[in-house]
Scaffold this active site. Structure first.
Site, PDB file in Angstrom:
ATOM      1  N   TYR A 134      -1.942   5.361  13.041  1.00  0.00           N
ATOM      2  CA  TYR A 134      -3.153   5.895  12.635  1.00  0.00           C
ATOM      3  C   TYR A 134      -4.292   5.435  13.720  1.00  0.00           C
ATOM      4  O   TYR A 134      -3.609   4.834  14.859  1.00  0.00           O
ATOM      5  CB  TYR A 134      -3.552   5.406  11.340  1.00  0.00           C
ATOM      6  CG  TYR A 134      -2.625   5.753  10.014  1.00  0.00           C
ATOM      7  CD1 TYR A 134      -2.436   7.318   9.910  1.00  0.00           C
ATOM      8  CD2 TYR A 134      -1.677   5.233   9.472  1.00  0.00           C
ATOM      9  CE1 TYR A 134      -1.683   7.722   9.033  1.00  0.00           C
ATOM     10  CE2 TYR A 134      -0.908   5.666   8.350  1.00  0.00           C
ATOM     11  CZ  TYR A 134      -0.880   7.039   8.197  1.00  0.00           C
ATOM     12  OH  TYR A 134       0.100   7.429   7.373  1.00  0.00           O
ATOM     13  N   ARG A 137       8.596   0.942  -2.779  1.00  0.00           N
ATOM     14  CA  ARG A 137       9.426   2.021  -3.818  1.00  0.00           C
ATOM     15  C   ARG A 137       9.983   1.384  -5.164  1.00  0.00           C
ATOM     16  O   ARG A 137       9.884   1.941  -6.207  1.00  0.00           O
ATOM     17  CB  ARG A 137      10.749   2.575  -3.044  1.00  0.00           C
ATOM     18  CG  ARG A 137      10.257   3.290  -2.012  1.00  0.00           C
ATOM     19  CD  ARG A 137      11.563   4.177  -1.218  1.00  0.00           C
ATOM     20  NE  ARG A 137      11.098   5.020  -0.159  1.00  0.00           N
ATOM     21  CZ  ARG A 137      10.662   5.097   0.919  1.00  0.00           C
ATOM     22  NH1 ARG A 137      10.553   3.812   1.293  1.00  0.00           N
ATOM     23  NH2 ARG A 137      10.534   6.175   1.713  1.00  0.00           N
ATOM     24  N   ARG A 183      -2.291  -5.190   9.045  1.00  0.00           N
ATOM     25  CA  ARG A 183      -1.045  -4.466   9.252  1.00  0.00           C
ATOM     26  C   ARG A 183      -0.887  -3.965  10.532  1.00  0.00           C
ATOM     27  O   ARG A 183      -1.681  -3.226  11.008  1.00  0.00           O
ATOM     28  CB  ARG A 183      -0.625  -3.504   8.145  1.00  0.00           C
ATOM     29  CG  ARG A 183       0.500  -2.707   8.284  1.00  0.00           C
ATOM     30  CD  ARG A 183       1.070  -1.744   7.123  1.00  0.00           C
ATOM     31  NE  ARG A 183       1.483  -2.546   6.058  1.00  0.00           N
ATOM     32  CZ  ARG A 183       2.370  -2.102   5.111  1.00  0.00           C
ATOM     33  NH1 ARG A 183       2.688  -0.765   5.071  1.00  0.00           N
ATOM     34  NH2 ARG A 183       2.727  -2.767   4.151  1.00  0.00           N
ATOM     35  N   PRO A 234       0.816  -1.336   0.143  1.00  0.00           N
ATOM     36  CA  PRO A 234      -0.038   0.086   0.047  1.00  0.00           C
ATOM     37  C   PRO A 234       0.733   1.380   0.138  1.00  0.00           C
ATOM     38  O   PRO A 234       1.831   1.437   0.651  1.00  0.00           O
ATOM     39  CB  PRO A 234      -0.897  -0.214   1.224  1.00  0.00           C
ATOM     40  CG  PRO A 234      -0.839  -1.370   1.523  1.00  0.00           C
ATOM     41  CD  PRO A 234       0.645  -1.946   0.994  1.00  0.00           C
TER      42      PRO A 234
END
Length: 778
Positions: A584, A726, A632, A425
């Protein structure tokens, strides 16, 4: 003149020099290999130098037995001082094989190329070279205080080892960090030569013990016995005299030793210490070898690093026009090399510390795992060294002939992924009002066409207030679900065999910020929305302070997650991941640094898990049963008092018990003052531990950049899937190109029909033209 490479240096004669540029009076504290070799090099480069070595021990005192040097280090010695190299060559013992013995089965891997000799002999060679060059060697002499040496000499080299008194004298400048680890070890020897580098595992009634052994002479071997501290104490080694310890070790490894005894040399059980210094020099004082840095013996690097330090320091002193420039150049050259070695050494050290996790692996996989533990030896590298061994590991793993491990299928619930590559993600910050558009279609569609087994969306937010930025996508409206269905339909139609997953999350206290390229984590200048979190703690001092969620709001949030999951199912996603990482909202409940609640949702880990598990259950109840769910997590906060690796195991265990099909193991980004230990595939050990302790499939992430890394991690059994971010930004067709570069054309990856013509690397200009046999001067 460069000492470590190129042609042999020409002899240097005395000539006038600026004393501050090229030190003439040199004091060296410590007569180990690094200090002695530095002395010999500096004297050889300038015979007019006055070089003095202080060594507190007698010349024939030494601790440990054998020394291993690499071909690269020997090459540097050969160019810098052929006399020393020639003397070493006469005594080196060389071998290629590594034997791994576990549960009575021996596996052999060849092609490794080691060279070793006795530490005592190495010191004798260096003593003789120093004397012949005119270095003054002062044995049984404690060096004067460093401050006095710094006043009376142009240069002071502190090569006084891991317990360096020089380093401690200037600790406020060098700022050392010394970390002790979890194993005890003792350095011993045997009066016979092993026929290979040998790793042997013994499972005793008290716990796991390992032997590291290698020959260093025709009739002698180094034997290091190592075990965790708790095993050492349970076995009673903490109460034994030296000879009793030696005899006990010989008994444990009687098979490896053929019943022969072990011997010691003032051997004592010790704990390895990793030394890192923020600075290596102060004025005219410079650290070298173990005084500056240490790396675990399991990658055989201590003497090697010290000798290479000496080579680099001497070269920099020769090349630079001032002492300070030389010392700065020395540190700039050596620090990245040492840091890389220390990362590899730490990975190796931690692998042996956690050896118990791997004992039940299939025998060949266990051997492969051990060989690749430092992440410096890889699948491809090992295949070049010993193709037969590597192919036997692949067969045992289940790889069809000619199939790299990364292209073997993997099943999660009712979903079979055709390969082990995941497009991780990645937030794109390119949505309008949470709506994914053409950009997302092209971005995700291109990665799906690129061959990965699973393509993941960015974090898709469950409410407008749950977005990180105004550019984040959502699944809180039917219109958004329709836009996502357009993307999943494209993937399923145009990239058949590729799965697409959605990651659901809520930003919590890290929301209402600018787009990444406008200022990551910076609050919006206008248009802010209120934030909520487990506790009213801002992410950064200048961040907006969130409101602590009330019980009623927790209920609303659960419904937002389950409603978004229902839309995700209707949008056609194949897999759903719940985002409980990176600080988060759900991650904020899990970490003790961000959850300071005193109600039923705060306090112990069990209570901190309560709300994330409630959300998971709510999502699982509406997500199709045949489709997998992953979670995750941040397995470490990289901050004191935060989530630990042990906590991560329990978090993973709890989610697995509630039905999670795999754990996506990331780390960090929970608190702003984190101190992560970056490095190649640096987060993988956390995934490895969870996989083996919990018994749940895992997804490894973090600085995994090459197909060789993916093959290595999967074949070693450290992960089931590898998520790369990446590399997929750099190359959307990363997986297809990985297949092409490995010559793989099987079912694990399929080139889309319109792209098939590009399945071979394009030709480039010719580079193999015949070279001229004769050059004529003008």
């Amino acid at each position: 003149m460069r000492l470590r490479r190129g042609a042999r240096p020409a002899p240097t004669g005395p000539h006038p020099r600026d004393e501050t540029s090229h030190p003439l009076r040199v004091a060296i504290i410590g007569g180990g290999p690094g200090g002695l070799y530095a002395a010999a090099l500096l004297k050889r480069l300038d015979p007019s130098r006055e070089v003095t070595v202080w060594e507190r021990n007698a010349p024939d005192d030494t601790f440990g037995f054998g020394v291993v040097l690499s071909d690269e280090t020997l090459g540097g010695i050969e160019h810098a001082d052929p006399v020393v190299y020639t003397a070493l060559q006469k005594d080196f013992v060389r071998w290629d094989d590594i034997h791994i013995v576990h549960r009575g089965v021996r596996h052999t891997s060849g092609g490794h190329g080691f060279a070793a000799l006795g530490r005592q002999r190495l010191l004798e060679i260096l003593h003789e070279r120093c004397r012949n060059l005119g270095v003054e060697l002062r044995f049984r002499s404690v060096a004067p205080y460093p401050a006095w040496l710094a006043e009376t000499h142009d240069l002071v080299i502190a090569a006084d080892g891991v317990h360096s008194t020089t380093r401690e004298a200037y600790a406020d400048v060098f700022r050392p960090h010394v970390a002790a680890h979890h194993c005890r070890y003792i350095w011993l020897a045997a009066d016979f030569a092993f026929d290979a580098f040998r790793f042997e595992i013994a499972e005793t009634e008290h716990g796991v013990t390992q032997l590291h052994g290698y020959p260093y002479a025709a009739d002698a071997s180094t034997v290091i016995v190592e075990m965790r501290e708790e095993v050492w104490r349970a076995a009673g080694f903490d109460e034994l005299e030296e000879q009793e310890s030696v005899e006990r070790c010989a008994k444990i490894f009687a098979d490896a030793l053929g019943g022969r005894p072990l011997k010691s040399n003032k051997s004592a059980w010790t704990t390895f210490r990793t030394v890192v210094n923020e600075r290596w020099s102060h004025g005219n004082v410079v650290l070298l070898g173990d005084a500056a840095h240490t790396a675990h013996f399991s990658i055989g690097s201590g003497t090697k690093l010290a000798v290479e330090d000496a080579l680099a320091l001497a070269a920099c002193l020769e090349e630079q026009d001032s002492l300070q420039k030389a010392l700065r150049a020395y540190e700039e050259e050596r620090r990245p090399v040492v840091a890389s070695t220390q990362r590899a050494a730490r990975a190796s050290l931690e692998w042996f510390e956690n050896l118990g996790l791997h004992l039940d692996q299939p025998p060949r996989q266990f051997a492969f795992n051990l060989l690749t533990r430092s992440r410096r030896v890889t699948h491809d590298n090992l295949r070049l060294r010993d193709a037969r061994f590597t192919e036997s590991v692949e067969r045992a793993f289940g790889c069809p002939p000619g199939t790299p491990p990364m292209f073997t299928p993997f099943r999660l619930r009712g979903l079979t992924l055709r390969n082990r590559v995941v497009v991780s993600p990645m937030d794109m910050y390119s949505a309008t009002d949470g709506l994914p558009g053409d950009f997302h279609l092209v971005h995700l569609g291109a990665r799906a066409l690129g061959g990965a087994g699973l393509v993941m969306t960015e974090m898709v937010c469950v409410s407008a207030e749950g977005r990180i930025t105004p550019g984040c996508t959502g699944l809180y409206t039917g219109k958004q679900a329709e836009a996502w269905k357009r993307i999943t339909d494209f993937v399923h139609a145009q990239a058949p065999g590729t799965a697409i997953g959605v990651q659901l999350g809520h930003s919590g206290r890290k929301g209402s910020t600018k787009l990444m390229w406008e200022g990551i984590d910076e609050p919006l200048e206008d248009g802010n929305w209120p934030l909520v979190a487990a506790s009213p703690l801002p992410y950064k001092p200048y961040s907006q302070t969130p409101r602590a969620l009330s019980r009623a709001q927790l209920t609303d949030l659960r419904e937002q997650f389950s409603s978004a999951a229902g839309r995700a199912a209707r949008a056609g996603f194949d897999l759903l991941e719940l985002h409980c990482a990176h600080g988060y909202l759900l991650s904020g409940f899990l970490s003790p640094l961000t959850n300071l609640r005193t109600d039923a949702y705060g306090g112990s880990l069990e209570r901190r898990l309560r709300f994330p598990l409630e959300v998971f259950d709510a999502v699982r109840s509406v997500w199709p049963q045949e489709k997998p769910m992953t979670v995750r997590i941040s397995a470490s906060d990289w901050a004191e008092g935060g989530t630990t690796a042990e906590d991560a195991v329990e978090i993973a265990r709890a989610f697995a018990a509630h039905g999670a099909d795999a754990i996506d193991v990331s780390t960090g980004q929970v608190v702003a003052d984190e101190r992560p230990e970056f490095g190649r595939s640096y987060q993988t050990p956390f995934a490895d531990r969870i996989r083996h302790e919990v018994g749940v499939p895992v997804i490894a992430v973090g600085a995994i950049s090459s197909w060789d890394d993916v093959n290595s991690l999967i074949l070693a059994g450290r992960t089931d899937l590898c998520a790369l971010a990446r590399p997929h930004l750099y190359d959307p067709h990363w997986t297809l190109h990985a297949a092409a570069e490995q010559g793989y054309e099987g079912p694990g990856v399929v080139w889309p029909a319109p792209y098939r013509a590009g399945s071979r690397r394009p030709q480039t200009g010719r580079t193999d033209a015949p070279k001229p046999r004769l050059s004529l001067g003008s």
